[in-house]
Design a protein around this motif. Structure first.
Motif, PDB file in Angstrom:
ATOM      1  N   ASN A 143       0.834  -1.189   0.000  1.00 43.41           N
ATOM      2  CA  ASN A 143       0.000   0.000   0.000  1.00 43.41           C
ATOM      3  C   ASN A 143       0.878   1.252   0.000  1.00 43.41           C
ATOM      4  O   ASN A 143       2.107   1.184   0.063  1.00 43.41           O
ATOM      5  CB  ASN A 143      -0.976  -0.003   1.185  1.00 43.41           C
ATOM      6  N   VAL A 144       0.245   2.425  -0.049  1.00 47.07           N
ATOM      7  CA  VAL A 144       0.986   3.669  -0.198  1.00 47.07           C
ATOM      8  C   VAL A 144       1.883   3.941   1.009  1.00 47.07           C
ATOM      9  O   VAL A 144       2.987   4.495   0.871  1.00 47.07           O
ATOM     10  CB  VAL A 144       0.012   4.845  -0.430  1.00 47.07           C
ATOM     11  N   LEU A 145       1.466   3.542   2.214  1.00 48.14           N
ATOM     12  CA  LEU A 145       2.294   3.756   3.389  1.00 48.14           C
ATOM     13  C   LEU A 145       3.546   2.886   3.345  1.00 48.14           C
ATOM     14  O   LEU A 145       4.637   3.342   3.699  1.00 48.14           O
ATOM     15  CB  LEU A 145       1.490   3.465   4.667  1.00 48.14           C
ATOM     16  N   GLN A 146       3.382   1.646   2.913  1.00 52.08           N
ATOM     17  CA  GLN A 146       4.536   0.769   2.786  1.00 52.08           C
ATOM     18  C   GLN A 146       5.507   1.283   1.734  1.00 52.08           C
ATOM     19  O   GLN A 146       6.724   1.319   1.955  1.00 52.08           O
ATOM     20  CB  GLN A 146       4.071  -0.646   2.425  1.00 52.08           C
ATOM     21  N   LYS A 147       4.974   1.679   0.591  1.00 49.33           N
ATOM     22  CA  LYS A 147       5.841   2.183  -0.481  1.00 49.33           C
ATOM     23  C   LYS A 147       6.597   3.430  -0.040  1.00 49.33           C
ATOM     24  O   LYS A 147       7.805   3.571  -0.307  1.00 49.33           O
ATOM     25  CB  LYS A 147       5.003   2.484  -1.721  1.00 49.33           C
ATOM     26  N   LEU A 199      15.449   6.526  14.584  1.00 56.05           N
ATOM     27  CA  LEU A 199      14.420   6.409  13.542  1.00 56.05           C
ATOM     28  C   LEU A 199      14.465   5.029  12.894  1.00 56.05           C
ATOM     29  O   LEU A 199      13.414   4.438  12.610  1.00 56.05           O
ATOM     30  CB  LEU A 199      14.617   7.491  12.481  1.00 56.05           C
ATOM     31  N   PHE A 200      15.662   4.516  12.658  1.00 53.70           N
ATOM     32  CA  PHE A 200      15.808   3.181  12.081  1.00 53.70           C
ATOM     33  C   PHE A 200      15.210   2.129  13.015  1.00 53.70           C
ATOM     34  O   PHE A 200      14.520   1.203  12.571  1.00 53.70           O
ATOM     35  CB  PHE A 200      17.286   2.864  11.830  1.00 53.70           C
ATOM     36  N   ILE A 201      15.472   2.268  14.302  1.00 54.50           N
ATOM     37  CA  ILE A 201      14.930   1.319  15.277  1.00 54.50           C
ATOM     38  C   ILE A 201      13.404   1.404  15.314  1.00 54.50           C
ATOM     39  O   ILE A 201      12.708   0.382  15.363  1.00 54.50           O
ATOM     40  CB  ILE A 201      15.528   1.584  16.667  1.00 54.50           C
ATOM     41  N   ALA A 202      12.867   2.631  15.285  1.00 55.97           N
ATOM     42  CA  ALA A 202      11.418   2.808  15.298  1.00 55.97           C
ATOM     43  C   ALA A 202      10.784   2.210  14.048  1.00 55.97           C
ATOM     44  O   ALA A 202       9.731   1.544  14.124  1.00 55.97           O
ATOM     45  CB  ALA A 202      11.078   4.295  15.406  1.00 55.97           C
ATOM     46  N   TYR A 203      11.402   2.447  12.894  1.00 58.48           N
ATOM     47  CA  TYR A 203      10.900   1.870  11.648  1.00 58.48           C
ATOM     48  C   TYR A 203      10.903   0.347  11.712  1.00 58.48           C
ATOM     49  O   TYR A 203       9.924  -0.309  11.324  1.00 58.48           O
ATOM     50  CB  TYR A 203      11.754   2.349  10.475  1.00 58.48           C
ATOM     51  N   THR A 204      12.001  -0.229  12.202  1.00 55.97           N
ATOM     52  CA  THR A 204      12.111  -1.682  12.288  1.00 55.97           C
ATOM     53  C   THR A 204      11.079  -2.256  13.250  1.00 55.97           C
ATOM     54  O   THR A 204      10.467  -3.296  12.969  1.00 55.97           O
ATOM     55  CB  THR A 204      13.530  -2.078  12.736  1.00 55.97           C
ATOM     56  N   ALA A 205      10.877  -1.580  14.383  1.00 56.66           N
ATOM     57  CA  ALA A 205       9.898  -2.058  15.372  1.00 56.66           C
ATOM     58  C   ALA A 205       8.485  -2.053  14.777  1.00 56.66           C
ATOM     59  O   ALA A 205       7.718  -3.010  14.954  1.00 56.66           O
ATOM     60  CB  ALA A 205       9.958  -1.193  16.623  1.00 56.66           C
ATOM     61  N   PHE A 206       8.131  -0.977  14.066  1.00 63.22           N
ATOM     62  CA  PHE A 206       6.799  -0.906  13.464  1.00 63.22           C
ATOM     63  C   PHE A 206       6.668  -1.935  12.344  1.00 63.22           C
ATOM     64  O   PHE A 206       5.598  -2.552  12.181  1.00 63.22           O
ATOM     65  CB  PHE A 206       6.537   0.499  12.923  1.00 63.22           C
ATOM     66  N   HIS A 207       7.737  -2.119  11.590  1.00 64.18           N
ATOM     67  CA  HIS A 207       7.725  -3.127  10.526  1.00 64.18           C
ATOM     68  C   HIS A 207       7.468  -4.517  11.108  1.00 64.18           C
ATOM     69  O   HIS A 207       6.638  -5.282  10.586  1.00 64.18           O
ATOM     70  CB  HIS A 207       9.069  -3.089   9.800  1.00 64.18           C
ATOM     71  N   LEU A 208       8.150  -4.860  12.193  1.00 63.28           N
ATOM     72  CA  LEU A 208       7.954  -6.170  12.824  1.00 63.28           C
ATOM     73  C   LEU A 208       6.548  -6.300  13.393  1.00 63.28           C
ATOM     74  O   LEU A 208       5.943  -7.382  13.337  1.00 63.28           O
ATOM     75  CB  LEU A 208       8.995  -6.371  13.929  1.00 63.28           C
ATOM     76  N   LEU A 209       6.022  -5.211  13.951  1.00 61.66           N
ATOM     77  CA  LEU A 209       4.659  -5.235  14.480  1.00 61.66           C
ATOM     78  C   LEU A 209       3.655  -5.552  13.377  1.00 61.66           C
ATOM     79  O   LEU A 209       2.761  -6.398  13.551  1.00 61.66           O
ATOM     80  CB  LEU A 209       4.327  -3.889  15.124  1.00 61.66           C
ATOM     81  N   MET A 210       3.800  -4.912  12.223  1.00 57.95           N
ATOM     82  CA  MET A 210       2.874  -5.150  11.123  1.00 57.95           C
ATOM     83  C   MET A 210       3.051  -6.552  10.543  1.00 57.95           C
ATOM     84  O   MET A 210       2.081  -7.183  10.114  1.00 57.95           O
ATOM     85  CB  MET A 210       3.078  -4.100  10.027  1.00 57.95           C
ATOM     86  N   VAL A 211       4.280  -7.053  10.546  1.00 62.30           N
ATOM     87  CA  VAL A 211       4.515  -8.423  10.089  1.00 62.30           C
ATOM     88  C   VAL A 211       3.753  -9.416  10.962  1.00 62.30           C
ATOM     89  O   VAL A 211       3.132 -10.364  10.475  1.00 62.30           O
ATOM     90  CB  VAL A 211       6.025  -8.744  10.097  1.00 62.30           C
ATOM     91  N   ILE A 212       3.769  -9.170  12.266  1.00 58.18           N
ATOM     92  CA  ILE A 212       3.071 -10.056  13.201  1.00 58.18           C
ATOM     93  C   ILE A 212       1.557  -9.933  13.039  1.00 58.18           C
ATOM     94  O   ILE A 212       0.840 -10.938  12.971  1.00 58.18           O
ATOM     95  CB  ILE A 212       3.487  -9.737  14.649  1.00 58.18           C
ATOM     96  N   LEU A 213       1.060  -8.694  12.958  1.00 59.21           N
ATOM     97  CA  LEU A 213      -0.382  -8.471  12.907  1.00 59.21           C
ATOM     98  C   LEU A 213      -1.008  -8.950  11.603  1.00 59.21           C
ATOM     99  O   LEU A 213      -2.179  -9.332  11.583  1.00 59.21           O
ATOM    100  CB  LEU A 213      -0.688  -6.980  13.107  1.00 59.21           C
ATOM    101  N   THR A 214      -0.258  -8.926  10.521  1.00 64.85           N
ATOM    102  CA  THR A 214      -0.813  -9.331   9.229  1.00 64.85           C
ATOM    103  C   THR A 214      -0.540 -10.795   8.890  1.00 64.85           C
ATOM    104  O   THR A 214      -0.803 -11.222   7.767  1.00 64.85           O
ATOM    105  CB  THR A 214      -0.261  -8.437   8.095  1.00 64.85           C
ATOM    106  N   GLY A 215      -0.022 -11.548   9.852  1.00 65.44           N
ATOM    107  CA  GLY A 215       0.212 -12.981   9.640  1.00 65.44           C
ATOM    108  C   GLY A 215       1.691 -13.308   9.644  1.00 65.44           C
ATOM    109  O   GLY A 215       2.325 -13.319   8.591  1.00 65.44           O
ATOM    110  N   PHE A 216       2.248 -13.560  10.822  1.00 65.15           N
ATOM    111  CA  PHE A 216       3.687 -13.747  10.945  1.00 65.15           C
ATOM    112  C   PHE A 216       4.179 -14.934  10.118  1.00 65.15           C
ATOM    113  O   PHE A 216       5.168 -14.833   9.384  1.00 65.15           O
ATOM    114  CB  PHE A 216       4.060 -13.956  12.419  1.00 65.15           C
TER     115      PHE A 216
END
Length: 239
Positions: A143-147, A199-216
């Protein structure tokens, strides 16, 4: 694919190196005794995308650990030598990723947001905030946020953290004197470098959160094999 011999087709034969998502190549499995309702799969991540992703993950982990040890002055496990080693691996790996993405068309087709994407930013943001994740064929596309996040990290955050890292060391500033004009003193470059790391750590943490929530399991499988199982519309995302 309806033919029986298509099921055993090598995924790498089903799609060219520059077509991981557009157009999607979908395969479905014949229902067996243990799989009564199989979901179709789309080839989402080519080999070089998967390889550079895992190299980046390892480098970021080592860079964060060694960086904080340098920052606190407690270099009990890793030191500056390790930090610079993984920084160069991270940089070279990033160049390989960008070169492959441009040459294969992956960047323009799947990662770079267009005007049609930005028209959906409001609804995409609402769906993300309320954890309403896409289903069906829509789940196979970024989606646009991911891109925006991916291109921002690759073309803005990544180069800045490399340049500020070089400017933070006396040797880097001596080899690349233009860094002084960009960032001023080494102390200022170190401060910017530290903030970019957060910022890199925050991005990575949110990325991992979305990976888990959308089907790890589904997301991890796709980054290991390339094949992503499309969540059925009537059953929700795989957890």
């Amino acid at each position: 694919m309806g033919k029986a011999d298509d099921k055993n087709q090598d995924p790498t034969d089903a799609i060219g190196p520059g077509e991981p998502l557009s157009p999607p190549v979908i395969r479905s499995e014949t229902a067996g005794p243990e799989r009564l309702s199989p979901a179709p799969e789309v080839f989402r991540h080519p080999f070089f995308i998967r390889l550079t992703h895992w190299i980046n993950a390892l480098c970021l982990l080592m860079l964060v650990i060694s960086g904080f040890q340098i920052y606190t002055g407690r270099q009990w496990l890793f030191g500056r030598w390790h930090h610079f080693l993984f920084a160069w691996i991270f940089s070279f790996n990033g160049l390989v990723y960008v070169a492959y993405s441009v040459a294969s068309g992956h960047l323009l087709k799947n990662l770079f947001p267009g005007w049609s994407d930005f028209r959906k930013i409001g609804s995409t943001l609402r769906d993300t905030l309320f954890f309403r994740h896409p289903k069906g064929a829509e789940a196979a596309r970024y989606n646009v946020l991911q891109k925006t996040a991916y291109t921002g990290v690759v073309f803005i955050l990544g180069p800045l953290i490399l340049l500020t890292g070089l400017a933070s060391s006396a040797r880097g500033e001596a080899v690349f004197p233009f860094l002084h004009d960009l960032f001023g003193t080494r102390k200022r470059a170190q401060s910017i470098h530290f903030n970019l790391t957060i910022l890199f750590i925050a991005y990575t943490a949110f990325h991992l959160l979305m990976v888990i929530l959308t089907g790890f399991g589904n997301n991890l499988r796709s980054m290991l094999t390339g094949w992503y199982r499309i969540p059925p519309v009537d059953e929700g995302n795989e957890k």
